[in-house]
Enzyme design. Structure first.
Site, PDB file in Angstrom:
ATOM      1  N   ALA A 248      49.372  35.644  29.846  1.00  0.00           N
ATOM      2  CA  ALA A 248      49.031  34.234  29.632  1.00  0.00           C
ATOM      3  C   ALA A 248      48.553  33.649  30.953  1.00  0.00           C
ATOM      4  O   ALA A 248      48.947  34.100  32.026  1.00  0.00           O
ATOM      5  CB  ALA A 248      50.254  33.482  29.140  1.00  0.00           C
ATOM      6  N   CYS A 256      31.390  38.164  30.905  1.00  0.00           N
ATOM      7  CA  CYS A 256      31.340  38.846  29.607  1.00  0.00           C
ATOM      8  C   CYS A 256      32.046  38.099  28.486  1.00  0.00           C
ATOM      9  O   CYS A 256      31.431  37.795  27.465  1.00  0.00           O
ATOM     10  CB  CYS A 256      31.943  40.238  29.723  1.00  0.00           C
ATOM     11  SG  CYS A 256      30.854  41.390  30.539  1.00  0.00           S
TER      12      CYS A 256
HETATM   13  C1  UDX Z   1      35.433  42.407  30.710  1.00  0.00           C
HETATM   14  C2  UDX Z   1      35.855  43.650  29.923  1.00  0.00           C
HETATM   15  O1  UDX Z   1      37.157  44.062  30.335  1.00  0.00           O
HETATM   16  C3  UDX Z   1      34.862  44.766  30.088  1.00  0.00           C
HETATM   17  O2  UDX Z   1      35.205  45.843  29.238  1.00  0.00           O
HETATM   18  C4  UDX Z   1      33.483  44.255  29.736  1.00  0.00           C
HETATM   19  O3  UDX Z   1      32.545  45.237  29.933  1.00  0.00           O
HETATM   20  C5  UDX Z   1      33.134  43.025  30.558  1.00  0.00           C
HETATM   21  O4  UDX Z   1      34.137  42.038  30.361  1.00  0.00           O
HETATM   22  P1  UDX Z   1      35.633  41.505  33.177  1.00  0.00           P
HETATM   23  O5  UDX Z   1      34.951  40.272  32.701  1.00  0.00           O
HETATM   24  O6  UDX Z   1      35.183  42.103  34.446  1.00  0.00           O
HETATM   25  O7  UDX Z   1      35.528  42.668  32.086  1.00  0.00           O
HETATM   26  O8  UDX Z   1      37.162  41.148  33.368  1.00  0.00           O
HETATM   27  P2  UDX Z   1      38.570  41.433  32.682  1.00  0.00           P
HETATM   28  O9  UDX Z   1      39.437  42.045  33.683  1.00  0.00           O
HETATM   29  O10 UDX Z   1      38.456  42.103  31.390  1.00  0.00           O
HETATM   30  O11 UDX Z   1      39.078  39.938  32.467  1.00  0.00           O
HETATM   31  C6  UDX Z   1      38.349  38.985  31.718  1.00  0.00           C
HETATM   32  C7  UDX Z   1      38.997  37.628  31.782  1.00  0.00           C
HETATM   33  O12 UDX Z   1      40.199  37.610  31.030  1.00  0.00           O
HETATM   34  C8  UDX Z   1      39.385  37.162  33.186  1.00  0.00           C
HETATM   35  O13 UDX Z   1      39.120  35.805  33.302  1.00  0.00           O
HETATM   36  C9  UDX Z   1      40.868  37.429  33.244  1.00  0.00           C
HETATM   37  O14 UDX Z   1      41.519  36.595  34.159  1.00  0.00           O
HETATM   38  C10 UDX Z   1      41.276  37.117  31.824  1.00  0.00           C
HETATM   39  N1  UDX Z   1      42.487  37.795  31.369  1.00  0.00           N
HETATM   40  C11 UDX Z   1      42.529  39.146  31.251  1.00  0.00           C
HETATM   41  C12 UDX Z   1      43.604  37.037  31.009  1.00  0.00           C
HETATM   42  O15 UDX Z   1      43.598  35.806  31.109  1.00  0.00           O
HETATM   43  N2  UDX Z   1      44.707  37.675  30.532  1.00  0.00           N
HETATM   44  C13 UDX Z   1      44.775  39.023  30.386  1.00  0.00           C
HETATM   45  O16 UDX Z   1      45.810  39.524  29.940  1.00  0.00           O
HETATM   46  C14 UDX Z   1      43.654  39.778  30.772  1.00  0.00           C
END
Ligand code: UDX
Length: 443
Positions: A248, A256
């Site tokens: 959270a 993405c």
């Molecule tokens: C994502 C996908 O993981 C990847 O497979 C795709 O190709 C591109 O988008 P990315 O945007 O680099 O990658 O970041 P990621 O680590 O997946 O996190 C995305 C967002 O979700 C971030 O803002 C992160 O802070 C948020 N997040 C992630 C959460 O808030 N909670 C979580 O449990 C996981």
């Protein structure tokens, strides 16, 4: 080993190029930005991505950079498209950069496979296939090979993917793309082009749904006195749920998730289907960023004239990317409320990103005289924020932890008022009312 062309020297293109070079292929990366190409030729990497500098340097012999389409395609068996597909105002993906690549492909006799790495709406492959056929480019095959690498760990993800998805119109083209990945140990999913495109959109939309879901659980936890960290731990041990993407926080950002959720929603809408769930996922995410403001108000009253330190500007740790970063929304909201904002990030240039804020060189500079410190990005440097020196620098020792990075008990023991996301707020957290605050409450 193959000769590969890569269109686009952004995160995806550079990582793709460097990783294929590491696998032994010869790669030419092409971008329209001359400055970027010159930098790359001089051995400078225009983006921050751990391990990328080393990989580019190590494989320099097998890597070339150019602005010329002809050079990128010359002798190439496979050409990857890794250009941006940002959202438009309507929420649809902007495919103009993709179409430019397709339109720039020269006539030729030689067999070539065009591979789509960029995330595109389902049906794009079919449209491109038609366009190629209409131009008589039947020698150009088309394959969808979506990328699933996360920023900050993209080099690792490329080498150790959960799966490689290959969607082809012609099996032989799919085989060529599959062969390029020799040396990577991962299940290969062969599919039709539409399904391959949908795998990418559906995966990102589902991960976003998990985040919005756990964020709503967190918001309810705050009301009923439960701790979302414990809840997520307990949920994640169910093998049907799994532990990932249940953190959270302050909402998802990046290049993405926001874009792909909205692109899938639009795609469904354009096809006559109202994807209700995704509307909620988007709305929950928007509100989640703004909840920080009400948390600050609960402690500080009106924010006009208050000083708030934003700690971390990148959309997540390990990257300098600020696309759709919660920090942008927070800074604008705070400034609209009349607060003064100081901003710190270890990599992002705060002055450039947020000219309305005061760029701080260090965490100490950012929190000096601040009425609250907000953890926006989960940078390691912030893990020991709750220490006496920081408390003493602040006008009021209040931490709003948008990433649940700190140990609440430890922060409170040092004398901070602490609020995380979805964690119980103890009575002692509410700051003593100042005369000013009393006045505001009465007003
Ligand atoms: C994502 C996908 O993981 C990847 O497979 C795709 O190709 C591109 O988008 P990315 O945007 O680099 O990658 O970041 P990621 O680590 O997946 O996190 C995305 C967002 O979700 C971030 O803002 C992160 O802070 C948020 N997040 C992630 C959460 O808030 N909670 C979580 O449990 C996981």
């Amino acid at each position: 080993m193959a000769r590969i062309g890569v269109f686009g020297a952004g995160y995806v293109g550079l990582v793709t190029g460097a990783c294929f070079a590491e696998l032994g292929h010869d790669v030419v990366v092409r971008d329209v930005l001359e400055e970027k190409i010159e930098q790359l030729r001089a051995g400078q990497v225009p983006i921050y991505e751990p391990g990328l500098d080393e990989l580019l340097a190590k494989n320099a012999e097998r890597l070339a950079f150019t602005t010329s389409v002809a050079e990128a395609i010359d002798g190439a068996e496979v050409v990857f498209v890794a250009v941006g597909t940002p959202p438009t105002y309507s929420g649809d993906a902007d495919l103009s950069a993709v179409w430019t690549v397709v339109d720039e492909l020269p006539q030729g006799e030689r067999d070539l496979v065009l591979v789509m790495k960029s995330t595109v709406p389902v049906g794009t492959g079919e449209k491109i296939r038609n366009a190629l056929d209409q131009r008589g480019l039947t020698n150009v095959g088309y394959v969808s090979n979506p990328e699933f690498t996360a920023e900050g760990r993209a080099v690792h993800d490329f080498a150790h993917p959960d799966r490689i998805v290959i969607g082809a119109f012609d099996e032989a083209d799919g085989d060529k793309v599959e062969a390029l990945h020799a040396g990577i140990d991962a299940p290969i999913v062969r599919a039709d082009v539409n399904s391959a495109e949908m795998i990418k959109l559906a995966s990102n939309a589902f991960l976003s749904t998990r985040i919005s879901f756990v964020n709503e659980i967190a918001n309810v936890c705050e009301l009923v006195g439960a701790d979302v960290q414990k809840v997520a731990e307990g949920m994640g041990l169910d093998h049907r749920l799994g532990p990932h993407f249940l953190r959270a926080g302050i909402g998802f950002g990046g290049s993405c998730f926001p874009k792909d959720v909205s692109a899938l929603k639009q795609l469904a809408g354009n096809s006559g289907y109202h994807f209700q769930l995704l509307s909620a996922v988007i709305e929950v995410n928007e509100l989640q960023k703004r909840r920080v403001i009400s948390k600050l108000q609960r402690h500080l009253g009106r924010l006009r004239g208050k000083r708030i330190a934003l700690l971390g500007l990148a959309f997540k740790a390990g990257t300098d990317d600020t696309r759709e970063a919660p920090s942008l929304v927070l800074a604008s909201r705070l400034i609209a409320e009349g607060a003064a904002v100081s901003a710190w990030d270890p990599i992002v240039d705060a002055a450039r990103l947020l000219p309305q804020a005061e760029a701080a060189e260090s965490i100490e500079d950012a929190v000096r005289d601040a009425d609250a410190a907000v953890i926006v990005t989960e940078w390691d440097q912030l893990r020991d924020l709750a220490r006496p020196e920081i408390r003493d620098l602040m006008a009021r020792p209040l931490i709003v932890d948008g990433r649940n990075l700190l140990d609440p008990a430890q922060a409170r023991a040092v004398g901070f008022a602490y609020e995380g996301i979805g964690r119980p707020v103890s009575f002692g957290d509410v700051l003593p009312e100042t005369p000013e605050r009393q006045h505001e409450l009465e007003a």
